[in-house]
Write an enzyme that holds these catalytic residues in place. Structure first.
Site, PDB file in Angstrom:
ATOM      1  CB  SER A 195      -0.906   0.009   1.226  1.00 19.13           C
ATOM      2  OG  SER A 195      -0.143   0.207   2.407  1.00 19.13           O
ATOM      3  CB  CYS A 237       0.065  -2.780  -8.709  1.00 16.75           C
ATOM      4  SG  CYS A 237       1.332  -3.484  -9.777  1.00 16.75           S
TER       5      CYS A 237
END
Length: 276
Positions: free
Chosen positions: A11, A66
């Site tokens: 993150s 991602c």
């Protein structure tokens, strides 16, 4: 002291913490964060190719990668394209085989994804494809979900949901589309769907992303080009990239050697084997 460099993927919040701590120790660091990848559909796009690619991008790996697409901006109303995406995503079934989509990583992730869908619907967004019925299965299941937004401020259009959710927003023109893409704090990937080289070049030069696709919704570069987001965004903290030439620079230390030699005089009987 035995650690020369650190790499991290996670993150953005944790990526920034890792970057700051490692950098403060004087170590080399590459810390990759989150993403909110935008796809833009020009009116001249090929419907079938675009729908297939977008479905693969937002629903592949249950949207938990991602490079997954999370926002689709259509320039003008494009109901035929949306119908095609809904049809293709609807064919996905829960499972692990071909033509299936697997579960998300855990229950916490599942609940977070469902919360964004519920909130978008409550705010007036239209659910074109609802994957919440998968949540009734045992395990961490959320089906592919497509949300048509009317409010550009909806959280699902801005936060990294990290799941099989595609948020769609209709924009008036190219300028509005690029303004929205540029305004998002992430800078991982972006793509334009068009049959015009001029339109493709216009967006490619203006996207605020490290990896750009033309009619490719998962624009992972092939070596020797390197994988990584854009500096100055929430997608990347630190030096270089994680693959290709960028990785060679990160994982090695370049030595610069400057030399000078006395003039070698021919005719003498010195050992010249070193020059062969």
């Amino acid at each position: 002291p035995d650690v020369a460099a650190v790499t991290f993927v996670g993150s953005s919040k944790v990526a920034e913490i890792v970057y700051k701590r490692v950098h403060a120790l004087g170590k080399k660091v590459l810390s990759l964060g989150g993403a909110k990848n935008h796809l833009i559909a020009n009116p001249d796009r090929d419907i079938d190719m675009t729908a297939t690619d977008i479905t693969s991008s937002f629903a592949g790996c249950a949207g938990q990668r991602c490079m997954a697409a999370s926002v689709l901006l259509t320039i003008g109303e494009q109901p035929e394209l949306l119908d095609a995406i809904v049809a293709k995503a609807s064919n996905l079934k829960p499972g692990q085989g071909a033509g299936n989509m697997g579960p998300v990583i855990d229950t916490a992730s599942k609940e977070r994804i469902l919360k964004y869908i519920d909130e978008a619907e409550a705010a007036g967004a239209k659910i074109l494809l609802d994957g919440r019925d998968w949540a009734e299965k045992e395990g961490s299941w959320v089906g592919p979900t497509i949300i048509l937004h009317s409010n550009p401020a909806d959280a699902a259009l801005h936060d990294e949901i990290f799941g099989p959710v595609l948020s769609v927003l209709v924009v008036a023109n190219q300028e509005e589309a690029i303004r929205i893409e540029n305004a998002n704090p992430y800078g991982n990937a972006a793509a334009i769907y068009t049959q015009s080289g001029g339109v493709a070049d216009w967006f490619s030069q203006r996207f605020r992303a490290g990896m750009i696709g033309v009619n490719i919704g998962i624009p992972v570069p092939r070596e020797p080009f390197s994988f990584g987001g854009m500096y100055g965004t929430l997608s990347k903290f630190g030096e270089h990239d994680i693959t290709g030439e960028g990785a060679m620079r990160f994982f090695t230390t370049r030595k610069k050697i400057t030399t000078k030699w006395a003039k070698f005089e021919t005719g003498k009987k010195e050992d010249i084997s070193q020059f062969k």
